[in-house]
Scaffold this active site. Structure first.
Site, PDB file in Angstrom:
ATOM      1  N   GLU A  41       0.829  -1.217   0.000  1.00  0.00           N
ATOM      2  CA  GLU A  41       0.000   0.000   0.000  1.00  0.00           C
ATOM      3  C   GLU A  41       0.860   1.263   0.000  1.00  0.00           C
ATOM      4  O   GLU A  41       0.484   2.289  -0.559  1.00  0.00           O
ATOM      5  CB  GLU A  41      -0.957  -0.003   1.189  1.00  0.00           C
ATOM      6  CG  GLU A  41      -0.265  -0.098   2.518  1.00  0.00           C
ATOM      7  CD  GLU A  41      -1.240  -0.079   3.683  1.00  0.00           C
ATOM      8  OE1 GLU A  41      -2.370   0.401   3.524  1.00  0.00           O
ATOM      9  OE2 GLU A  41      -0.859  -0.535   4.773  1.00  0.00           O
ATOM     10  N   LYS A  43       3.782   1.811  -1.498  1.00  0.00           N
ATOM     11  CA  LYS A  43       4.236   2.160  -2.866  1.00  0.00           C
ATOM     12  C   LYS A  43       3.063   2.731  -3.662  1.00  0.00           C
ATOM     13  O   LYS A  43       3.230   3.671  -4.437  1.00  0.00           O
ATOM     14  CB  LYS A  43       4.793   0.915  -3.573  1.00  0.00           C
ATOM     15  CG  LYS A  43       6.202   0.549  -3.144  1.00  0.00           C
ATOM     16  CD  LYS A  43       6.792  -0.499  -4.104  1.00  0.00           C
ATOM     17  CE  LYS A  43       7.589  -1.530  -3.338  1.00  0.00           C
ATOM     18  NZ  LYS A  43       7.036  -2.871  -3.330  1.00  0.00           N
ATOM     19  N   LYS A 131      17.616 -13.988 -18.210  1.00  0.00           N
ATOM     20  CA  LYS A 131      17.989 -15.069 -17.275  1.00  0.00           C
ATOM     21  C   LYS A 131      17.091 -16.303 -17.427  1.00  0.00           C
ATOM     22  O   LYS A 131      17.404 -17.372 -16.909  1.00  0.00           O
ATOM     23  CB  LYS A 131      17.973 -14.540 -15.839  1.00  0.00           C
ATOM     24  CG  LYS A 131      19.085 -13.510 -15.621  1.00  0.00           C
ATOM     25  CD  LYS A 131      19.096 -12.896 -14.258  1.00  0.00           C
ATOM     26  CE  LYS A 131      20.274 -11.935 -14.097  1.00  0.00           C
ATOM     27  NZ  LYS A 131      20.257 -10.777 -15.023  1.00  0.00           N
ATOM     28  N   GLY A 174      19.739   1.110 -14.741  1.00  0.00           N
ATOM     29  CA  GLY A 174      19.371   1.867 -13.545  1.00  0.00           C
ATOM     30  C   GLY A 174      18.221   1.302 -12.756  1.00  0.00           C
ATOM     31  O   GLY A 174      17.784   1.914 -11.782  1.00  0.00           O
ATOM     32  N   SER A 175      17.686   0.117 -13.138  1.00  0.00           N
ATOM     33  CA  SER A 175      16.535  -0.411 -12.385  1.00  0.00           C
ATOM     34  C   SER A 175      16.967  -0.871 -10.995  1.00  0.00           C
ATOM     35  O   SER A 175      18.172  -1.105 -10.760  1.00  0.00           O
ATOM     36  CB  SER A 175      15.867  -1.550 -13.153  1.00  0.00           C
ATOM     37  OG  SER A 175      16.723  -2.651 -13.202  1.00  0.00           O
ATOM     38  N   ARG A 254      29.235 -14.619  -8.499  1.00  0.00           N
ATOM     39  CA  ARG A 254      28.329 -15.022  -7.405  1.00  0.00           C
ATOM     40  C   ARG A 254      27.488 -16.224  -7.826  1.00  0.00           C
ATOM     41  O   ARG A 254      27.321 -16.454  -9.036  1.00  0.00           O
ATOM     42  CB  ARG A 254      27.427 -13.833  -7.039  1.00  0.00           C
ATOM     43  CG  ARG A 254      28.196 -12.697  -6.376  1.00  0.00           C
ATOM     44  CD  ARG A 254      27.308 -11.537  -6.062  1.00  0.00           C
ATOM     45  NE  ARG A 254      26.684 -10.991  -7.280  1.00  0.00           N
ATOM     46  CZ  ARG A 254      25.843  -9.979  -7.291  1.00  0.00           C
ATOM     47  NH1 ARG A 254      25.477  -9.409  -6.171  1.00  0.00           N
ATOM     48  NH2 ARG A 254      25.335  -9.529  -8.419  1.00  0.00           N
TER      49      ARG A 254
HETATM   50  N1  LIG Z   1      14.747  -4.726 -14.014  1.00  0.00           N
HETATM   51  C1  LIG Z   1      15.383  -5.457 -14.910  1.00  0.00           C
HETATM   52  O1  LIG Z   1      16.588  -5.285 -15.168  1.00  0.00           O
HETATM   53  C2  LIG Z   1      14.631  -6.511 -15.676  1.00  0.00           C
HETATM   54  C3  LIG Z   1      15.255  -7.123 -16.759  1.00  0.00           C
HETATM   55  C4  LIG Z   1      14.561  -8.081 -17.490  1.00  0.00           C
HETATM   56  C5  LIG Z   1      13.276  -8.425 -17.107  1.00  0.00           C
HETATM   57  N2  LIG Z   1      12.684  -7.837 -16.015  1.00  0.00           N
HETATM   58  C6  LIG Z   1      11.316  -8.253 -15.668  1.00  0.00           C
HETATM   59  O2  LIG Z   1      10.473  -7.122 -15.784  1.00  0.00           O
HETATM   60  C7  LIG Z   1       9.433  -7.188 -14.813  1.00  0.00           C
HETATM   61  C8  LIG Z   1       9.356  -5.897 -14.025  1.00  0.00           C
HETATM   62  O3  LIG Z   1      10.595  -5.680 -13.382  1.00  0.00           O
HETATM   63  P1  LIG Z   1      10.862  -4.372 -12.527  1.00  0.00           P
HETATM   64  O4  LIG Z   1      12.296  -4.048 -12.679  1.00  0.00           O
HETATM   65  O5  LIG Z   1       9.826  -3.355 -12.815  1.00  0.00           O
HETATM   66  O6  LIG Z   1      10.631  -4.970 -11.049  1.00  0.00           O
HETATM   67  P2  LIG Z   1      10.452  -4.171  -9.651  1.00  0.00           P
HETATM   68  O7  LIG Z   1      10.869  -2.767  -9.803  1.00  0.00           O
HETATM   69  O8  LIG Z   1      11.068  -5.044  -8.609  1.00  0.00           O
HETATM   70  O9  LIG Z   1       8.860  -4.191  -9.460  1.00  0.00           O
HETATM   71  C9  LIG Z   1       8.164  -5.378  -9.167  1.00  0.00           C
HETATM   72  C10 LIG Z   1       6.697  -5.039  -9.036  1.00  0.00           C
HETATM   73  O10 LIG Z   1       5.965  -6.241  -8.801  1.00  0.00           O
HETATM   74  C11 LIG Z   1       5.158  -6.072  -7.619  1.00  0.00           C
HETATM   75  N3  LIG Z   1       5.018  -7.391  -7.016  1.00  0.00           N
HETATM   76  C12 LIG Z   1       5.991  -8.201  -6.544  1.00  0.00           C
HETATM   77  N4  LIG Z   1       5.461  -9.336  -6.064  1.00  0.00           N
HETATM   78  C13 LIG Z   1       4.122  -9.244  -6.268  1.00  0.00           C
HETATM   79  C14 LIG Z   1       3.026 -10.101  -5.995  1.00  0.00           C
HETATM   80  N5  LIG Z   1       3.205 -11.294  -5.407  1.00  0.00           N
HETATM   81  N6  LIG Z   1       1.787  -9.700  -6.337  1.00  0.00           N
HETATM   82  C15 LIG Z   1       1.580  -8.493  -6.917  1.00  0.00           C
HETATM   83  N7  LIG Z   1       2.576  -7.642  -7.195  1.00  0.00           N
HETATM   84  C16 LIG Z   1       3.835  -8.012  -6.872  1.00  0.00           C
HETATM   85  C17 LIG Z   1       5.917  -5.046  -6.790  1.00  0.00           C
HETATM   86  O11 LIG Z   1       5.101  -4.344  -5.888  1.00  0.00           O
HETATM   87  P3  LIG Z   1       4.758  -4.909  -4.406  1.00  0.00           P
HETATM   88  O12 LIG Z   1       6.051  -5.394  -3.842  1.00  0.00           O
HETATM   89  O13 LIG Z   1       4.159  -3.753  -3.718  1.00  0.00           O
HETATM   90  O14 LIG Z   1       3.769  -6.001  -4.621  1.00  0.00           O
HETATM   91  C18 LIG Z   1       6.375  -4.100  -7.888  1.00  0.00           C
HETATM   92  O15 LIG Z   1       5.290  -3.279  -8.273  1.00  0.00           O
HETATM   93  C19 LIG Z   1       9.705  -8.435 -13.967  1.00  0.00           C
HETATM   94  O16 LIG Z   1       8.894  -9.486 -14.449  1.00  0.00           O
HETATM   95  C20 LIG Z   1      11.162  -8.745 -14.231  1.00  0.00           C
HETATM   96  O17 LIG Z   1      11.402 -10.129 -14.127  1.00  0.00           O
HETATM   97  C21 LIG Z   1      13.335  -6.869 -15.311  1.00  0.00           C
END
Ligand SMILES: NC(=O)c1ccc[n+]([C@@H]2O[C@H](COP(=O)([O-])OP(=O)(O)OC[C@H]3O[C@@H](n4cnc5c(N)ncnc54)[C@H](OP(=O)(O)O)[C@@H]3O)[C@@H](O)[C@H]2O)c1
Length: 336
Positions: A41, A43, A131, A174-175, A254
């Site tokens: 909530e 976020k 990955k 930058g994520s 790692r």
């Molecule tokens: N970032 C990267 O470098 C990267 C690269 C390739 C692919 N991806 C993929 O892209 C997607 C988005 O990544 P991101 O970087 O935006 O991730 P992030 O910043 O960690 O955000 C994750 C989001 O998912 C929500 N979440 C997590 N567990 C949840 C659950 N059980 N139910 C509902 N919501 C949930 C989180 O909010 P709450 O914790 O509040 O629920 C948050 O809104 C992911 O599928 C990731 O695998 C990311």
């Protein structure tokens, strides 16, 4: 295709979810509603402050967990398009808490599929990662399972015209938790630890990720894994770009890390097509005709044995280009 449509983003408060939100609200004011679905909530509260309802009347916030199928069904009522970005994505946390990662990334994916099939959702794009390609860690393995579930979901739709597709890409610049913010924080200590001097990664900007997701939403025929053509960088070049004056001890790879990330393996090459700006790995079974797909997208089959990995890429970021990108996409105050 967006006029009067309702879009829901699972994980809408995450890095990608927020970038998608900004993009959709500015580029597609003709939508009916945009729903942010996630658990925390706090976020959602913070994000709602950025989008006050008097200025952004089309955004809605919905608390829920992708592990809860009934909640998803409630959230998906009258939703047209779903973007599934919710995931557990930290490699080491997934290794330490494997059952939690399975529950969110695999069971959550199946719940999203079931809830879509039980409602009137028309299009679904699920986020994957490099990955997931020939995975060696649990995070990647769960995302591969998720990809398989979304692709196979197209086989059980009956006469329902819903289309499921997947977008796969590499490190988002930058994520949360990625190498660039890690090095930017570490820079003050004068030490930037290098896991392996030969390590490489793919690099995509958040906007690049958003563009690929929107493309998949608009153009998928069902069952594709979309893979953008993106440059690689050497980890040593990132360290040099951020802290040329820092010492750079080699600390070792790692658990669960690869030296080079992969997006398409030789085994995938049998199903992979080049569509110019991106590749698609097509499903082994599909409802549409392959010849029509090839003609429509002017797709070219890649040669058997083709592979796409960050170590053998043809496009590379340099120390200079990385500095510009960090300033542009990660930290406007960045100076080297
Ligand atoms: N970032 C990267 O470098 C990267 C690269 C390739 C692919 N991806 C993929 O892209 C997607 C988005 O990544 P991101 O970087 O935006 O991730 P992030 O910043 O960690 O955000 C994750 C989001 O998912 C929500 N979440 C997590 N567990 C949840 C659950 N059980 N139910 C509902 N919501 C949930 C989180 O909010 P709450 O914790 O509040 O629920 C948050 O809104 C992911 O599928 C990731 O695998 C990311």
């Amino acid at each position: 295709m967006y006029k009067d449509k309702t879009i829901l983003i699972t994980g809408g408060t995450g890095s990608l979810g927020k970038a998608l939100t900004a993009h959709i609200l500015s580029k597609h004011p003709e939508i009916k509603k945009l729903i942010i679905f996630s658990r925390d909530e706090q976020k959602q509260f913070q994000m709602a402050l950025e989008y006050p309802s008097d200025q952004y009347p089309k955004i809605r916030f919905f608390i829920g967990d992708v592990r809860d199928r009934e909640r998803l069904k409630r959230a998906f009522k009258n939703v047209d398009y779903v973007i599934h970005a919710a995931a557990m994505k930290h490699v080491h946390l997934a290794e330490y808490n494997p059952d939690e990662c399975v529950k969110t990334n695999i069971h959550g994916a199946q719940n999203v599929i079931d809830a879509c099939l039980d409602t009137n959702v028309e299009r679904v794009v699920a986020l994957s990662t490099d990955k997931a390609c020939a995975p060696i860690n649990l995070y990647g393995a769960t995302k591969l399972a998720s990809d398989k579930l979304f692709i196979a979901a197209n086989n059980i739709t009956g006469w329902n015209p819903i289309k499921f597709s997947v977008v796969r890409y590499g490190n988002v610049m930058g994520s949360n938790g990625s190498v660039i913010p890690f090095f930017l924080n570490k820079k003050q200590t004068g030490i930037l630890p290098i896991t392996d001097p030969t390590m490489t990664r793919f690099n995509i900007s958040l906007q690049g990720g958003v563009d690929m997701v929107m493309h998949a939403l608009e153009h998928a025929w069902g069952g594709e894994i979309f893979i953008p053509k993106i440059p690689s960088y050497k980890i040593t070049d990132v360290a040099e770009a951020i802290g040329p004056e820092c010492t750079k001890p080699v600390v070792g790879i790692r658990p669960g890390e690869k030296i080079h990330e992969e997006m398409i393996t030789e085994s995938d090459s049998y199903y992979t097509y080049d569509l110019g700006k991106y590749y698609t790995i097509l499903p082994a079974t599909h409802k549409w005709k392959l010849a029509e797909y090839i003609a429509h997208f002017k797709a070219t089959k890649v040669p058997v044995g083709f592979k796409y990995n960050s170590g053998e890429n043809t496009a590379w970021e340099t120390v200079d280009s990385l500095r510009k990108l960090i300033k542009q996409h990660v930290d406007p105050s960045f100076v080297h």
